[in-house]
Motif scaffolding. Structure first.
Motif, mmCIF file in Angstrom:
data_model
loop_
_atom_site.group_PDB
_atom_site.id
_atom_site.type_symbol
_atom_site.label_atom_id
_atom_site.label_comp_id
_atom_site.label_asym_id
_atom_site.label_seq_id
_atom_site.Cartn_x
_atom_site.Cartn_y
_atom_site.Cartn_z
ATOM 1 N N GLU A 185 0.854 -1.209 0.000
ATOM 2 C CA GLU A 185 0.000 0.000 0.000
ATOM 3 C C GLU A 185 0.883 1.251 0.000
ATOM 4 O OE1 GLU A 185 -3.022 -1.115 -0.487
ATOM 5 O OE2 GLU A 185 -2.061 -3.034 -0.121
ATOM 6 N N ALA A 186 0.297 2.343 -0.468
ATOM 7 C CA ALA A 186 1.050 3.601 -0.541
ATOM 8 C C ALA A 186 1.579 4.006 0.837
ATOM 9 C CB ALA A 186 0.156 4.701 -1.103
ATOM 10 N N SER A 187 0.816 3.663 1.884
ATOM 11 C CA SER A 187 1.236 4.058 3.241
ATOM 12 C C SER A 187 2.425 3.229 3.719
ATOM 13 C CB SER A 187 0.069 3.861 4.211
ATOM 14 O OG SER A 187 -0.340 2.507 4.165
ATOM 15 N N ARG A 188 2.700 2.130 3.025
ATOM 16 C CA ARG A 188 3.788 1.259 3.487
ATOM 17 C C ARG A 188 5.008 1.300 2.573
ATOM 18 N NH1 ARG A 188 1.151 -4.318 4.409
ATOM 19 N NH2 ARG A 188 3.325 -4.893 4.635
ATOM 20 N N THR A 189 5.044 2.301 1.723
ATOM 21 C CA THR A 189 6.244 2.418 0.897
ATOM 22 C C THR A 189 6.717 3.869 0.868
ATOM 23 O OG1 THR A 189 7.260 1.567 -1.111
ATOM 24 C CG2 THR A 189 5.249 2.829 -1.405
ATOM 25 N N GLY A 348 -3.398 -12.508 -17.639
ATOM 26 C CA GLY A 348 -2.797 -12.676 -16.310
ATOM 27 C C GLY A 348 -3.149 -11.488 -15.441
ATOM 28 N N TRP A 349 -3.616 -11.760 -14.216
ATOM 29 C CA TRP A 349 -3.939 -10.689 -13.262
ATOM 30 C C TRP A 349 -2.831 -10.685 -12.219
ATOM 31 C CZ3 TRP A 349 -7.383 -13.474 -15.898
ATOM 32 C CH2 TRP A 349 -8.607 -12.942 -16.264
ATOM 33 N N LEU A 350 -2.270 -9.523 -11.934
ATOM 34 C CA LEU A 350 -1.272 -9.446 -10.864
ATOM 35 C C LEU A 350 -1.852 -8.589 -9.746
ATOM 36 C CD1 LEU A 350 1.609 -10.111 -9.868
ATOM 37 C CD2 LEU A 350 2.355 -7.977 -10.912
ATOM 38 N N LEU A 351 -2.232 -9.261 -8.652
ATOM 39 C CA LEU A 351 -2.760 -8.547 -7.493
ATOM 40 C C LEU A 351 -1.585 -8.259 -6.564
ATOM 41 C CD1 LEU A 351 -5.230 -10.257 -8.570
ATOM 42 C CD2 LEU A 351 -6.034 -10.303 -6.218
ATOM 43 N N GLY A 352 -1.619 -7.114 -5.902
ATOM 44 C CA GLY A 352 -0.525 -6.786 -4.998
ATOM 45 C C GLY A 352 -1.045 -6.344 -3.654
ATOM 46 N N GLY A 353 -0.154 -6.320 -2.665
ATOM 47 C CA GLY A 353 -0.445 -5.753 -1.353
ATOM 48 C C GLY A 353 -1.517 -6.488 -0.581
ATOM 49 N N GLU A 354 -2.331 -5.697 0.151
ATOM 50 C CA GLU A 354 -3.337 -6.295 1.047
ATOM 51 C C GLU A 354 -4.337 -7.151 0.281
ATOM 52 O OE1 GLU A 354 -4.889 -2.945 3.176
ATOM 53 O OE2 GLU A 354 -2.996 -2.695 4.283
ATOM 54 N N ALA A 355 -4.691 -6.729 -0.921
ATOM 55 C CA ALA A 355 -5.636 -7.514 -1.719
ATOM 56 C C ALA A 355 -5.048 -8.884 -2.022
ATOM 57 C CB ALA A 355 -5.974 -6.783 -3.010
ATOM 58 N N ALA A 356 -3.767 -8.928 -2.320
ATOM 59 C CA ALA A 356 -3.120 -10.220 -2.618
ATOM 60 C C ALA A 356 -3.160 -11.111 -1.387
ATOM 61 C CB ALA A 356 -1.686 -9.988 -3.077
#
Ligand SMILES: Cc1cc2nc3c(=O)[nH]c(=O)nc-3n(C[C@H](O)[C@H](O)[C@H](O)COP(=O)(O)OP(=O)(O)OC[C@H]3O[C@@H](n4cnc5c(N)ncnc54)[C@H](O)[C@@H]3O)c2cc1C
Lengths: 463, 259
Positions: A185-189, A348-356
Motif C-alpha cells: 500500500e502507498a502508506s507502506r512504501t 494474467g492478473w497481478l494482485l498486490g499488497g493487502e488484496a493479494a
C-alpha cells in the motif's frame, strides 16, 4: 580469515539458484582470472526462483507466473541486464500499455481521463506528473542518486506525496495505476519508491520488455553456459565457520544432512528464507539478524493466469497490459501479446499488497471468479465462455517494499553483513536494491566484482 | 506537403457507402498547397466491422499513387477508443465527435512531417545519379572541366538545402511525446513508429552526409585548381615581364655600346 595460499582455485558456495545466484556464478566465471570452483545449492527441484514461466496442461501455451516484465534503461544509459539478454542471443518483445479501465471505459490518455474523471482530475494529474519529474530526474532515478525531499526520514510514505494531489479522482487514479507494481500500500512504501513506480510509465525513465517466448529462457540460457555444479533439492540450513577457518554450510536433502566448507559463501536468498537459516557464532548471528531486520519489509503478490481458446479481447484492447480498478488496482496482462505467433489467449492478473494477502487465503475458484468480475463488462461474458484452464500462484511475502524513512546502507555494508569476522560471506538480493531483476543483477555484479578482486589478491584457494 | 512539388488541391471526395450518418470528409490544407482528405466517422456503441472496413477501403482507394518502399498503405492504428487508417493523401478516423478536433490536428501534423521527409528522400534519390556522374570531380579538375563548376555549385546548394531541411525536421521527429500521454501524442508516436520515420530520418541523414561531403570535396578541388591556375598565370606573367625587362635592358645596353 584463512591465511594459507594454495594452487587450487577458490571454492565458492552460492546458496539459492534464483537469478541472484545464477548471475553471481556467471559473472564470477567470466571475470575471475583463475575460474573458481562454484557450487550452487538450490532447495527446490527447479532453478530460476521467482522467474517462472509456467505452461498450461490443456495446451502447451506459456505464461509468466513470476517476474513478468524487465525494465529497459538503455534510453538513459547502460543497461547491463538488457545487454546480457542480447549477449545470450535471446529475442525480446517490448511491452506497451498506458491505460486504466474505469467504469468499463479505457482511459488510455489525458483526453480520455478528462472525459471520464473531469478536467480538474486531468489538470491535477499533469501537475503531479510534472512535479514528479522535477523531483526525480531520469538520471537520479537511474543512478539512485540521493534526493533529500524524497529519501530518508523526512521522506515519509508515498501516501504523503499522494496527498499533494488536489483532486481525489486523480489521486485514486495514480494509486490504482501503480498498486500492483508496488506490491504494497502507498502508506507502506517510501515517497521515492512510489514516485519511481509512477514515473516508470514515462518512457523518459524506462520502457518495459520481456523475453519473447518466456522470461525463464533467460535462466535456461545462463544455466546452459555455467560450469558451476548445480545441486537441486538441497536446502541450506546453517552457515558458520569451521575449525580450519573456512566457511561451513550445512545442507539437508533426501540423502540426509551434510556439511561442506567453502572459501567464500554467497547467500543469494530472499529475506524470508534467510530468516530460516541458522548462523553459528554470536557475531555472525547478530550481524545477520541486523541485516535481516533492516531489510525485512515483505510485500505480496498473487497471480491468476487463464488460458482461453482465443484472444477475444483483441480489437477492443490491444496493449500488452492495462490496469484494473478492482483489488485496489491490479495489472492485467495480455500474456499472449508476448508471442505474436500465438493463436490462443492468455490473460494474467497481478494482485498486490493487502488484496493479494486477503485473496490468497481464498480457494482458487473464488479468486478466479473475482478476477473475471474485475474485467470490464464487455470482456466478462466472453471470458467465462472461452476459458480453458486456470492457474493461481500465491507469492505472499515473496518480494520487498521499501518503507518511508528507510535508509539504504552503503553498498559494501549491504553486501557484507559481517565485514570484520566473516569477510568472505556475502549476500546478493533484489531487496538490497529495488526488488527487481535489474536490482538483483546490480547486486550480483557488485559481489562478483568484489570476490574477483579478492581472488586476484590471493589467486589460490586461501585454505 | 512535399516542398519540391506543388500538388493541386483535391476536390472533396464523396462519402463512402457504409459509413453512418454524421460522417464527414474534411479537406485539410497541406504545406505544399495540396490537401489531405480526412474522413471522420462518429463512433457509436461498438463499431461494426463493416464501418471499419468501409473506412479502410476508402483510404485504400487513394494509395496506388503513394509509395514509401516496403510500407503498406493504409497504415491501420487501433488506439484507445480511436480507429485510424492513414495514407499520405487520405485518412479515416472512427472516434467520438469530441475527439475529432484532436485527431484532425494530429493527422495534419503527422502528414506534413511525413510529406516533408518524403520530399527530402525524393530529393536525395534524384541527387544520386548526379553524384555518380560527378564522382571524378572530387579528384580534380582540368581546363576542360572547369566549366562544370557552376553546375556543381548548384548541386552542392541543393544537397545542403536538403540537409538543412532534414536537420530542422529531425528536431520534430525526435521530440518525445508529451507525458502523461495525450491522444495527439499517441497518434503521432504510433504513426511515426509505423512509418519508420526515425529510421528513415537516420538513413536520409547518412546519405546527405555522403552527398554533402562529395560536393564539398568537389568545391575544394575546383578552388584548388583555380588557385593553381591563377598562380601559374602569375608565374608566367612574371617570367614574361622579366624576359621583356631583360630584352629591354639588353637593347638599352647595345644602344649605349653603339653610341
Ligand atoms: C509475482 C512476481 C512478479 C514479479 N515481477 C517482476 C517484474 O515484473 N520485474 C522484475 O524485475 N522483477 C519482478 N519480480 C521480482 C523478481 O522475481 C526478483 O527480483 C528475482 O526473482 C530475485 O531473484 P533472487 O535470486 O534474489 O531470489 P529468488 O528468485 O527468490 O530465488 C531464490 C532461490 O533460492 C532458493 N532457496 C530458498 N531457500 C533456500 C535454501 N535454504 N537453500 C537453498 N536454496 C534456497 C529458492 O528456491 C529460489 O530458487 C517479481 C516477483 C514476483 C514474485
Amino acid at each position: 580469515m584463512p591465511q594459507h595460499l594454495s594452487d587450487t582455485p577458490w571454492d565458492i558456495g552460492i546458496l539459492g539458484g534464483g537469478p541472484g545466484g545464477l548471475l553471481t556464478a556467471r559473472m564470477l566465471e567470466q571475470t575471475a582470472a583463475v575460474p573458481p570452483s562454484i557450487s550452487i545449492i538450490e532447495a527446490s527441484d527447479r532453478i530460476g526462483g521467482k522467474v517462472l514461466t509456467g505452461m498450461f496442461n490443456a495446451l502447451p501455451v506459456p505464461y509468466e507466473a513470476g517476474a513478468a516484465e524487465l525494465y529497459d534503461y538503455s534510453a538513459i544509459d547502460e543497461d547491463p541486464l538488457k545487454q546480457l539478454i542480447a549477449d545470450l542471443g535471446l529475442p525480446i518483445q517490448p511491452l506497451d500499455g498506458s491505460s486504466l479501465i474505469h467504469n468499463d471505459q479505457l482511459i488510455g490518455n489525458l483526453d480520455d481521463l478528462r472525459d471520464s474523471l473531469g478536467s480538474e482530475a486531468a489538470a491535477a494529474l499533469v501537475q503531479f506528473h510534472h512535479r514528479g519529474r522535477d523531483r526525480l530526474s531520469p538520471r537520479e532515478f537511474y543512478e539512485a542518486l540521493p534526493v533529500p525531499s524524497l529519501d530518508g526520514c523526512e521522506g515519509g510514505s508515498f501516501e504523503t506525496l499522494l496527498a499533494s494531489i488536489q483532486s481525489p479522482a486523480a489521486r485514486r487514479y495514480v494509486e490504482r495505476f501503480i498498486h500492483s507494481d508496488l506490491a504494497t500500500e502507498a502508506s507502506r512504501t517510501s515517497r521515492r519508491y512510489g514516485l519511481e513506480n509512477y514515473l516508470m510509465n514515462d518512457p523518459a525513465y524506462m520502457q518495459l520488455y520481456c523475453v519473447a517466448g518466456g522470461n525463464e529462457q533467460l535462466i535456461e540460457a545462463i544455466v546452459s553456459r555455467l560450469s558451476a555444479q548445480i545441486e537441486r533439492q538441497v536446502r541450506a540450513i546453517s552457515v558458520g565457520r569451521g575449525a580450519d577457518g573456512r566457511l561451513t554450510v550445512e545442507t539437508e536433502s533426501a540423502g540426509g544432512r551434510s556439511q561442506r566448507s567453502f572459501d567464500a559463501v554467497v547467500l543469494a536468498l530472499p529475506i524470508e528464507p534467510l530468516k530460516h537459516l541458522r548462523f553459528h557464532g554470536d557475531g555472525l548471528h547478530t550481524a545477520m539478524q541486523r541485516h535481516i531486520a533492516h531489510h525485512d519489509h515483505p510485500a505480496d503478490y498473487l497471480r491468476v493466469s487463464i488460458l482461453f481458446d482465443k484472444a477475444f479481447w483483441r480489437g477492443r484492447w490491444d496493449d500488452a497490459y492495462c490496469m484494473l480498478e478492482d483489488f485496489d488496482g491490479c495489472c492485467l496482462y495480455d500474456e499472449s501479446a508476448r508471442d505474436p505467433a500465438e493463436d490462443h489467449g492468455v490473460l494474467g492478473w497481478l494482485l498486490g499488497g493487502e488484496a493479494a494477502v486477503a485473496w490468497s487465503q481464498r480457494p482458487d475458484a473464488e479468486i478466479v471468479e473475482a478476477a473475471i468480475s474485475a474485467l470490464p463488462s464487455w470482456l466478462r461474458e466472453p471470458a467465462r465462455h472461452h476459458q480453458l484452464e486456470v492457474r493461481v500462484h500465491r507469492w505472499i511475502g515473496a518480494v520487498s517494499s521499501l518503507p518511508g524513512g528507510w535508509q539504504p546502507l552503503p553498498l559494501d555494508r549491504r553486501h557484507q553483513p559481517d565485514a570484520t569476522d566473516h569477510p568472505t560471506l556475502f549476500v546478493v538480493g533484489d531487496y538490497l536494491f529495488d526488488s527487481t531483476l535489474n536490482g538483483v543483477h546490480d547486486s550480483a555484479e557488485y559481489v562478483a566484482d568484489w570476490l574477483t578482486t579478492l581472488m586476484l589478491d590471493r589467486p589460490g584457494s586461501p585454505a | 506537403m512535399n516542398a519540391d512539388s506543388t500538388v493541386a488541391p483535391l476536390a472533396t471526395p464523396m462519402l463512402p457507402e457504409g459509413v453512418p450518418a454524421g460522417s464527414r470528409i474534411e479537406l485539410l490544407p497541406s504545406a505544399d498547397g495540396g490537401s489531405h482528405a480526412l474522413l471522420l466517422v462518429p463512433a457509436g456503441t461498438g463499431e461494426s466491422l463493416d464501418v471499419v472496413e468501409a473506412a479502410r477501403c476508402w483510404v485504400a482507394e487513394s494509395v496506388a499513387a503513394d509509395s514509401r518502399g516496403p510500407i503498406a498503405f493504409p497504415v491501420l492504428l487501433r488506439l484507445y477508443n480511436v480507429e485510424l487508417a492513414w495514407s499520405p493523401t487520405r485518412s479515416a478516423a472512427i472516434a467520438v465527435e469530441e475527439r475529432f478536433a484532436t485527431i484532425r490536428d494530429a493527422v495534419v501534423d503527422f502528414t506534413n512531417l511525413e510529406a516533408e521527409l518524403h520530399g527530402i528522400e525524393t530529393g536525395i534519390a534524384e541527387a544520386w545519379p548526379n553524384y555518380e556522374a560527378d564522382l571524378s570531380f572530387a579528384y580534380g579538375f582540368t581546363e576542360a572541366t572547369l566549366g562544370q563548376r557552376e553546375r556543381l555549385l548548384g548541386r552542392y546548394a541543393q544537397v545542403m538545402s536538403l540537409h538543412g531541411r532534414l536537420a530542422r525536421l529531425t528536431r520534430r521527429i525526435t521530440q518525445p511525446a508529451p507525458q502523461p500521454p495525450t491522444l495527439a501524442g499517441q497518434i503521432g508516436e504510433r504513426l511515426r513508429e509505423r512509418l519508420r520515420v526515425e529510421e528513415r530520418d537516420e538513413a536520409a541523414d547518412g546519405e546527405l552526409e555522403v552527398l554533402c561531403g562529395h560536393y564539398d570535396a568537389c568545391g575544394q578541388r575546383a578552388s584548388d585548381y583555380t588557385i593553381a591556375r591563377r598562380e601559374n598565370m602569375l608565374s608566367w606573367t612574371i617570367i614574361i615581364l622579366l624576359v621583356i625587362e631583360t630584352l629591354l635592358f639588353a637593347a638599352d645596353l647595345l644602344a649605349s655600346a653603339g653610341t
